[in-house]
Scaffold this motif. Sequence first.
Motif, short mmCIF file in Angstrom:
data_model
loop_
_atom_site.label_atom_id
_atom_site.label_comp_id
_atom_site.label_asym_id
_atom_site.label_seq_id
_atom_site.Cartn_x
_atom_site.Cartn_y
_atom_site.Cartn_z
N PHE A 39 0.85 -1.18 0.00
CA PHE A 39 0.00 0.00 0.00
C PHE A 39 0.89 1.24 0.00
N ASP A 40 1.11 1.80 -1.20
CA ASP A 40 1.94 2.98 -1.36
C ASP A 40 1.14 4.09 -1.99
N SER A 41 1.63 5.30 -1.90
CA SER A 41 1.04 6.40 -2.63
C SER A 41 1.30 6.19 -4.12
N ILE A 42 0.53 6.86 -4.96
CA ILE A 42 0.73 6.74 -6.41
C ILE A 42 2.15 7.15 -6.77
N GLU A 43 2.64 8.21 -6.15
CA GLU A 43 3.99 8.71 -6.45
C GLU A 43 5.05 7.64 -6.15
N LYS A 44 4.94 6.99 -4.99
CA LYS A 44 5.91 5.96 -4.63
C LYS A 44 5.77 4.74 -5.54
N ALA A 45 4.54 4.39 -5.87
CA ALA A 45 4.31 3.24 -6.75
C ALA A 45 4.95 3.47 -8.11
N ILE A 46 4.81 4.67 -8.64
CA ILE A 46 5.42 4.99 -9.93
C ILE A 46 6.93 4.90 -9.85
N GLN A 47 7.51 5.39 -8.76
CA GLN A 47 8.96 5.34 -8.58
C GLN A 47 9.47 3.90 -8.51
N LYS A 48 8.63 3.00 -8.00
CA LYS A 48 9.05 1.61 -7.79
C LYS A 48 8.55 0.67 -8.88
N THR A 49 8.08 1.22 -10.00
CA THR A 49 7.50 0.38 -11.05
C THR A 49 8.47 -0.69 -11.53
N LYS A 50 9.71 -0.31 -11.80
CA LYS A 50 10.68 -1.28 -12.30
C LYS A 50 10.87 -2.43 -11.32
N TYR A 51 11.08 -2.11 -10.04
CA TYR A 51 11.26 -3.16 -9.03
C TYR A 51 10.01 -4.02 -8.91
N ASN A 52 8.85 -3.39 -8.85
CA ASN A 52 7.61 -4.14 -8.69
C ASN A 52 7.33 -5.05 -9.89
N LEU A 53 7.66 -4.58 -11.09
CA LEU A 53 7.47 -5.41 -12.28
C LEU A 53 8.42 -6.60 -12.27
N GLU A 54 9.66 -6.36 -11.88
CA GLU A 54 10.62 -7.46 -11.78
C GLU A 54 10.15 -8.50 -10.78
N ASN A 55 9.70 -8.05 -9.62
CA ASN A 55 9.25 -8.96 -8.57
C ASN A 55 8.06 -9.78 -9.02
N THR A 56 7.08 -9.13 -9.64
CA THR A 56 5.88 -9.84 -10.08
C THR A 56 6.20 -10.83 -11.20
N THR A 57 7.03 -10.42 -12.14
CA THR A 57 7.43 -11.32 -13.23
C THR A 57 8.13 -12.55 -12.67
N PHE A 58 9.00 -12.33 -11.71
CA PHE A 58 9.74 -13.44 -11.09
C PHE A 58 8.80 -14.43 -10.43
N GLN A 59 7.82 -13.91 -9.68
CA GLN A 59 6.88 -14.78 -8.97
C GLN A 59 5.99 -15.56 -9.93
N VAL A 60 5.53 -14.89 -11.00
CA VAL A 60 4.67 -15.58 -11.97
C VAL A 60 5.47 -16.64 -12.71
N ALA A 61 6.70 -16.34 -13.09
CA ALA A 61 7.53 -17.32 -13.78
C ALA A 61 7.77 -18.56 -12.91
N LYS A 62 7.89 -18.36 -11.60
CA LYS A 62 8.09 -19.49 -10.68
C LYS A 62 6.86 -20.41 -10.67
N ILE A 63 5.67 -19.82 -10.81
CA ILE A 63 4.46 -20.65 -10.87
C ILE A 63 4.52 -21.58 -12.07
N PHE A 64 4.93 -21.07 -13.23
CA PHE A 64 5.03 -21.89 -14.42
C PHE A 64 6.15 -22.92 -14.28
N HIS A 65 7.13 -22.63 -13.44
CA HIS A 65 8.28 -23.52 -13.28
C HIS A 65 8.03 -24.64 -12.27
N LEU A 66 6.91 -24.55 -11.52
CA LEU A 66 6.62 -25.57 -10.51
C LEU A 66 6.62 -26.96 -11.12
N SER A 67 5.93 -27.06 -12.26
CA SER A 67 5.87 -28.34 -12.96
C SER A 67 6.03 -28.04 -14.45
N LYS A 68 7.27 -27.92 -14.88
CA LYS A 68 7.57 -27.41 -16.20
C LYS A 68 6.88 -28.21 -17.31
#
Length: 381
Positions: free
Chosen positions: A345-374
């Motif tokens: 729960f961040d302000s819009i300003e902080k969320a925008i500043q952290k977009t790159k990190y948040n996108l990396e984190n989400t991509t990593f977590q979603v990719a792990k779901i697909f990797h559970l049973s390749k």
Amino acid sequence: MRILVAPNAFKNSINASETGQIIQNTWLKVRPTDTIIVKPMADGGDGFAQIVGEEKNGEKITVSTKNALGRKHQGYYYKVNNATAIVDLASNCGMQTLAEGHQDALKANTEGLGITIKKAIEDGCKEIIIGLGGSASTDFGLGAIHALGAKFMSDNNEIIIPNGGNLHLIKRIDISALNETIHDIRFFMAIDVENLLLGEKGAAAVFAPQKGASVTEVKHLNENLSAIAKVTQNITLKDTTTLVGGGAAGGTAAGLWAYLDAEPMNGSQFMMKVMGLKNEIEKADLVITSEGCLDQQSLDGKIPCAIAEYGNQFYVPTICFVGSNILNFEDEHPFFSIFSINQRFDSIEKAIQKTKYNLENTTFQVAKIFHLSKNKADQEF
């Protein structure tokens, strides 16, 4: 797996190319044997000219122009095959040309777009493709028409430089010089919405609040658009109030259609064709796209939805990474799944500043779901 990454920009944060690179690099950390094809996308707004221009091996031409409030600004267009100019409103006089908090819905105009178009014509371009989106103005596109040679006058024959707040003062328009400038030039405009010019779903009501307009200003802007539509019809014999998509970019679509005879195109379909996206979707096992804010407006022709709809025709699932998902979980949409990248729960300003990190984190977590049973994941998708 063969994965097509076809991202839209996260507005005010990272562009479509950066978004695609982040998703690709992060995904391959988890699943290094997957094949990933990256195709950045834009349906008319931020990044449109650059993405199309680079895809077509165009030359970037820098232009000294004006931002939405008339201040000096470095814009650009892409010259393709020495005859076609790819230009977008967003990079020349859109919201991205203004500092945060400096929007002025009444004073903003599209003169900067017209300056860049005129330069392209002077450079020998005979076909102008204009991306409409990301605008800061509600001026019916008359700032651009002014830059191309039209003269706008009041009842007292005073010259008016059009903006959203003064359209009602325009009573006479001299288009003789404009017609000389655009003689033998073909115009096309990529539009990402279907909104009409006026009314509850018109240019002012829907989009002006995003440009800093108050409730009173929205009403004023809608009245001004109505007034200039009547003047325009008397001159061009075109009823701009009936044009589907005429409300795009603060009514710029309506104005360019009336005065430049610009042909409207569906921005999503145009971009998908230019980028060869349909062929890539058909070959993919999974499609990943993105959008800054996913809402009901996104479902009306925006490119992430167009991508997902085409994927569904070939049973290729599309997942969408978003900064904000305003849809309810029971709302009908074409995506296989939607993931919000903002997990705190961040302000819009902080969320925008952290977009790159948040996108990396989400991509990593979603990719792990697909990797559970390749093997199972590959078989299912």
